[in-house]
Design an enzyme around this catalytic site. Structure first.
Site, PDB file in Angstrom:
ATOM      1  N   ARG A 230       0.860  -1.195   0.000  1.00 25.87           N
ATOM      2  CA  ARG A 230       0.000   0.000   0.000  1.00 25.87           C
ATOM      3  C   ARG A 230       0.892   1.239   0.000  1.00 25.87           C
ATOM      4  O   ARG A 230       0.630   2.210  -0.696  1.00 25.87           O
ATOM      5  CB  ARG A 230      -0.951   0.021   1.206  1.00 25.87           C
ATOM      6  CG  ARG A 230      -1.863   1.221   1.143  1.00 25.87           C
ATOM      7  CD  ARG A 230      -2.862   1.474   2.268  1.00 25.87           C
ATOM      8  NE  ARG A 230      -3.098   0.412   3.186  1.00 25.87           N
ATOM      9  CZ  ARG A 230      -2.499   0.328   4.389  1.00 25.87           C
ATOM     10  NH1 ARG A 230      -1.645   1.257   4.784  1.00 25.87           N
ATOM     11  NH2 ARG A 230      -2.776  -0.669   5.191  1.00 25.87           N
TER      12      ARG A 230
ATOM     13  N   TYR B 158     -13.444  19.952 -14.340  1.00 29.36           N
ATOM     14  CA  TYR B 158     -13.798  18.552 -14.591  1.00 29.36           C
ATOM     15  C   TYR B 158     -14.985  18.184 -13.688  1.00 29.36           C
ATOM     16  O   TYR B 158     -14.968  18.480 -12.479  1.00 29.36           O
ATOM     17  CB  TYR B 158     -12.589  17.658 -14.277  1.00 29.36           C
ATOM     18  CG  TYR B 158     -12.898  16.192 -14.356  1.00 29.36           C
ATOM     19  CD1 TYR B 158     -13.175  15.587 -15.572  1.00 29.36           C
ATOM     20  CD2 TYR B 158     -12.934  15.407 -13.207  1.00 29.36           C
ATOM     21  CE1 TYR B 158     -13.481  14.239 -15.641  1.00 29.36           C
ATOM     22  CE2 TYR B 158     -13.233  14.059 -13.268  1.00 29.36           C
ATOM     23  CZ  TYR B 158     -13.511  13.475 -14.492  1.00 29.36           C
ATOM     24  OH  TYR B 158     -13.815  12.149 -14.552  1.00 29.36           O
TER      25      TYR B 158
ATOM     26  N   ASP C  72      -4.387  20.960 -12.076  1.00 20.91           N
ATOM     27  CA  ASP C  72      -4.779  19.730 -12.768  1.00 20.91           C
ATOM     28  C   ASP C  72      -4.274  19.878 -14.208  1.00 20.91           C
ATOM     29  O   ASP C  72      -4.831  20.646 -14.995  1.00 20.91           O
ATOM     30  CB  ASP C  72      -6.303  19.592 -12.710  1.00 20.91           C
ATOM     31  CG  ASP C  72      -6.808  18.340 -13.441  1.00 20.91           C
ATOM     32  OD1 ASP C  72      -6.060  17.783 -14.275  1.00 20.91           O
ATOM     33  OD2 ASP C  72      -7.963  17.947 -13.189  1.00 20.91           O
TER      34      ASP C  72
HETATM   35  C1  LIG Z   1     -10.466  12.288 -16.014  1.00 21.89           C
HETATM   36  C2  LIG Z   1     -10.107  13.534 -15.316  1.00 21.89           C
HETATM   37  C3  LIG Z   1      -9.987  13.567 -13.926  1.00 21.89           C
HETATM   38  C4  LIG Z   1     -10.276  12.373 -13.050  1.00 21.89           C
HETATM   39  O1  LIG Z   1      -9.364  11.336 -13.238  1.00 21.89           O
HETATM   40  P1  LIG Z   1      -9.746   9.779 -13.091  1.00 21.89           P
HETATM   41  O2  LIG Z   1      -8.483   9.104 -13.444  1.00 21.89           O
HETATM   42  O3  LIG Z   1     -10.882   9.516 -14.016  1.00 21.89           O
HETATM   43  O4  LIG Z   1     -10.155   9.570 -11.667  1.00 21.89           O
HETATM   44  C5  LIG Z   1      -9.618  14.777 -13.347  1.00 21.89           C
HETATM   45  N1  LIG Z   1      -9.384  15.880 -14.092  1.00 21.89           N
HETATM   46  C6  LIG Z   1      -9.500  15.873 -15.427  1.00 21.89           C
HETATM   47  C7  LIG Z   1      -9.232  17.125 -16.192  1.00 21.89           C
HETATM   48  C8  LIG Z   1      -9.874  14.707 -16.083  1.00 21.89           C
HETATM   49  O5  LIG Z   1     -10.006  14.717 -17.416  1.00 21.89           O
END
Ligand SMILES: *Cc1c(COP(=O)(O)O)cnc(C)c1O
Length: 379
Positions: A46, A98, A170
């Site tokens: 983990r 998102y 992000d």
């Molecule tokens: C897909 C996505 C996420 C979430 O990621 P997962 O791997 O699906 O949990 C977050 N931010 C953006 C911009 C995304 O496209």
């Protein structure tokens, strides 16, 4: 080391046990200890696993970061960042997020006493109006999903630093090939590795990359204590995917550009969202902070109601109608009923996420086939 070399080699050494060039899949949950505490740095998977560790080294290198942490999904990575906060803390974030991030913030962490401000970030100075002594985190996405707004990372970072607020970016849509937020002053980069980094639509994974040791220790504690960490098989698949990241991204960008230009002149296309156009409101910022403009394009169909939009969305033959993005194969998505279904209509329509909007994740197929497919679907 340059980007492509890092994508292929960073974090990876020939396997110490056998000399295997490719990192083995260490499919083990636990590790032998000669006497309690006397081990080779691995105790329980983990917290640490050699395959995942190699991947984390590579992920960190790609974002010019010291540390990388892989999570079992992008949402798992975002969840860990939110757990740095305490009740009463405030977060400033964008109004075109998102859908899953918006859902987590409003439906989970708002219940724990954390206050979120969803604001227009296309002008970074807007942030100043929302900063209080409780603001602990700024969370941004750029380009945004699905309307491809551009946020000036360096400008936001200046404001964050001046007010001692952590800035997390992000970077999923851009990928580290196009944009490196840490170089622009961000504290944490988050990726849905599921998308461009994995690149083959066969793994769900997330990651955080960062430089500050103290912040890394706090995040590692959450990662190990809460346990949203990925297994060795998935770590191996992403290591494999990363080896072609630079080649794939180049092809995504080339195809993306041709499709954006094709859509721009198409009589059935109304609005088109792609930061490479000189008339995109933040094109100059995009040009400054990104190396190219990527393969994500959204557009609205002129005069189309939901039924007509569904007809077009279902008519593609090469583009597959599906959620997600960033894989080698082209995908088409209908945001208001698919990826952004959890955002209230009034909220999403404010930023242009309307029923006639389609989002393309342009893959790396031959461009002639992709253009022909769009032409026949719109006909
Ligand atoms: C897909 C996505 C996420 C979430 O990621 P997962 O791997 O699906 O949990 C977050 N931010 C953006 C911009 C995304 O496209």
């Amino acid at each position: 080391m340059k980007f492509g070399t890092k994508a292929i080699h960073a974090g990876q050494e020939p396997d110490p046990a056998t000399g295997a060039i490719m990192t083995p899949i260490y499919q083990t949950s636990t590790y032998w200890q000669k006497s309690p505490g006397d081990n080779k740095g691995f105790e329980y998977s983990r917290g640490t696993n050699p395959t995942r560790k190699a991947l984390e080294g590579c992920l960190a290198a790609l974002e010019n970061a010291k540390y990388g942490l892989a999570f079992s999904s992008g949402m798992g990575a975002t969840d860990a960042v939110m757990k740095l906060l305490m009740p009463g803390d405030e977060v400033i974030t964008g109004n075109d997020l998102y859908g899953g991030s918006y859902r987590m913030f409003t439906k989970i962490f708002a219940n724990y006493g954390i206050k979120f401000h969803f604001i227009d970030l296309t002008d970074a100075s807007n942030i100043n109006k929302f900063i209080t002594d409780k603001t602990k985190l700024i969370w941004i996405e750029t380009p945004t999903n699905p309307t491809m707004q551009i946020v000036d990372i360096a400008a936001v970072s200046k404001i964050a630093k001046a007010n001692k607020i952590t800035l997390a970016v992000d970077n999923t849509f851009a990928s580290p090939y196009l944009q490196n937020p840490i170089d622009l002053g961000a504290d944490i980069v988050m990726h849905s590795v599921t998308k461009y980094l994995g690149g083959h639509s066969d793994v769900v994974m997330g990651a955080l990359m960062l430089n500050d040791e103290d912040l890394y220790k706090r995040l590692w504690f959450i990662y190990n204590a809460c346990g949203a960490t990925p297994g060795p098989q998935d770590s191996f698949l992403v290591l494999r995917g990363l080896k072609t990241l630079h080649l794939r991204m180049k092809a995504h960008c080339e195809n993306g550009r041709q499709i954006a230009e094709f859509l721009k002149t198409h009589p059935k296309v109304d609005k088109i969202y792609w930061p490479g156009f000189t008339d995109h409101p933040n094109h100059e910022i995009a040009k400054k902070q990104m190396r190219d403009f990527g393969g994500m394009i959204s557009f609205t169909i002129k005069g189309a109601d939901l039924q007509e939009t569904f007809r077009v969305a279902s008519s593609f033959k090469v583009f597959a109608l599906a959620e997600s993005l960033g894989g080698v194969e082209s995908l088409v998505n209908h945001p208001t009923t698919m990826t952004h279904g959890s955002i209230p209509k009034e909220e999403r329509e404010k930023v242009g996420v309307v029923d006639s909007l389609l989002r393309l994740s342009v893959g790396v197929e031959d461009i002639e086939d992709l253009l022909e497919d769009i032409e026949q679907a719109l006909a």
